[in-house]
Design a protein around this motif. Structure first.
Motif, short mmCIF file in Angstrom:
data_model
loop_
_atom_site.label_atom_id
_atom_site.label_comp_id
_atom_site.label_asym_id
_atom_site.label_seq_id
_atom_site.Cartn_x
_atom_site.Cartn_y
_atom_site.Cartn_z
N LYS A 3 -5.79 6.70 -0.09
CA LYS A 3 -4.71 6.12 0.46
C LYS A 3 -4.81 4.53 0.78
O LYS A 3 -3.83 3.86 0.72
CB LYS A 3 -4.30 6.76 2.01
N LYS A 4 -6.04 4.21 0.65
CA LYS A 4 -6.25 2.77 1.19
C LYS A 4 -5.40 1.87 -0.07
O LYS A 4 -5.02 0.77 0.07
CB LYS A 4 -7.55 2.21 0.92
N TYR A 5 -5.32 2.47 -1.39
CA TYR A 5 -4.62 1.83 -2.47
C TYR A 5 -3.14 1.68 -2.19
O TYR A 5 -2.35 0.86 -3.02
CB TYR A 5 -4.99 2.59 -3.97
N LEU A 6 -2.62 2.30 -1.15
CA LEU A 6 -1.22 2.00 -0.85
C LEU A 6 -0.93 0.76 -0.35
O LEU A 6 0.13 0.37 -0.59
CB LEU A 6 -0.80 3.08 0.31
N TYR A 7 -1.96 -0.13 0.15
CA TYR A 7 -1.73 -1.45 0.37
C TYR A 7 -1.18 -2.41 -0.83
O TYR A 7 -0.57 -3.42 -0.46
CB TYR A 7 -2.93 -1.98 0.86
N ILE A 12 3.75 -5.26 -4.54
CA ILE A 12 4.54 -4.65 -5.49
C ILE A 12 5.98 -4.59 -5.36
O ILE A 12 6.84 -5.03 -6.10
CB ILE A 12 4.03 -3.39 -6.23
N LEU A 13 6.14 -4.18 -3.95
CA LEU A 13 7.48 -4.15 -3.64
C LEU A 13 8.14 -5.62 -3.47
O LEU A 13 9.37 -5.74 -3.64
CB LEU A 13 7.55 -3.21 -2.30
N TRP A 14 7.42 -6.42 -2.85
CA TRP A 14 7.74 -7.75 -2.46
C TRP A 14 8.12 -8.24 -3.74
O TRP A 14 9.15 -9.24 -3.98
CB TRP A 14 6.45 -8.62 -1.68
N LEU A 90 0.33 -10.77 1.33
CA LEU A 90 0.41 -9.33 0.83
C LEU A 90 -0.74 -9.03 -0.14
O LEU A 90 -1.56 -8.05 -0.02
CB LEU A 90 1.60 -9.01 0.26
N PHE A 91 -1.00 -10.13 -0.81
CA PHE A 91 -2.00 -9.86 -1.96
C PHE A 91 -3.53 -9.91 -1.37
O PHE A 91 -4.45 -9.07 -1.37
CB PHE A 91 -2.19 -10.99 -2.91
N LYS A 92 -3.30 -10.90 -0.42
CA LYS A 92 -4.62 -11.04 0.54
C LYS A 92 -4.92 -9.80 1.32
O LYS A 92 -6.17 -9.08 1.25
CB LYS A 92 -4.76 -12.19 1.24
N LEU A 93 -4.03 -9.12 1.81
CA LEU A 93 -4.06 -7.90 2.51
C LEU A 93 -4.59 -6.62 1.80
O LEU A 93 -5.70 -6.01 2.07
CB LEU A 93 -2.90 -7.37 3.26
N THR A 98 -8.93 -2.82 0.08
CA THR A 98 -9.22 -2.18 -1.01
C THR A 98 -10.38 -2.56 -1.95
O THR A 98 -10.73 -1.91 -2.83
CB THR A 98 -8.19 -1.98 -2.13
N THR A 99 -10.91 -3.79 -1.55
CA THR A 99 -12.18 -4.23 -2.31
C THR A 99 -13.16 -4.67 -1.49
O THR A 99 -13.00 -4.77 -0.22
CB THR A 99 -11.87 -5.38 -3.19
#
Length: 162
Positions: A3-7, A12-14, A90-93, A98-99
């Motif tokens: 579920k962490k990949y939901l971040y 992607i939505l933005w 959002l990319f940073k989050l 996730t990494t």
């Protein structure tokens, strides 16, 4: 799936919102009628009278755009900065959640992905009726991203000093 990949849905939505906006012809985004009818901008006329510069080989001035046009110009260019500022965050989050990447790499890759998307967005916009692709807008988008990176670094330094 973890579920962490939901971040990754957030950036992607933005990007989808940015894509939709870039695919919208200018006539459907024109704010001048709204500004002229809904907001009294007369108080800006003395200030706007001094505004005169070239952007994308066009003169921007009260003579060429009117007060509403100048206000719209700055709103639209401010939106470039703001939208890509948010995309970088959002990319940073997503990277953070996730990494195992170090902070420096997270912000670097967030900036690079945002700048790459800004370039692709301008290319895409060039295929939209009555819209033009302009590298100056990529610069503004990248400035929004850079502001986000600087803010992230400042926040990190403040948190480290506590």
């Amino acid at each position: 799936m973890d579920k962490k990949y939901l971040y990754w849905l957030f950036p992607i939505l933005w990007m989808g919102i940015i894509f939709y906006s870039s695919a919208t012809p200018y006539e459907q985004q024109d704010m001048k009628p709204f500004l002229g009818e809904s907001v009294n901008l007369e108080f800006l006329e003395p200030l706007a009278d001094e505004v005169r510069f070239t952007y994308n080989e066009s003169i921007v001035s009260i003579e060429t755009h009117g007060v509403e046009g100048i206000v719209e110009f700055f709103i639209r260019k401010g939106a470039h900065v703001f939208v890509f500022f948010i995309l970088t965050l959002l990319f940073k989050l997503a990277f953070d959640k996730t990494t195992e990447m170090r902070f420096q790499n997270q912000v670097l890759f967030s900036f690079l992905l945002t700048a790459a998307y800004a370039i692709m967005d301008e290319i895409h916009q060039g295929f939209t009726p009555n819209r033009t692709a302009y590298m100056g807008d990529v610069f503004l988008d990248s400035m929004g991203s850079l502001i986000a990176v600087v803010l992230l670094i400042i926040i990190r330094k403040i948190n480290w000093s506590k």
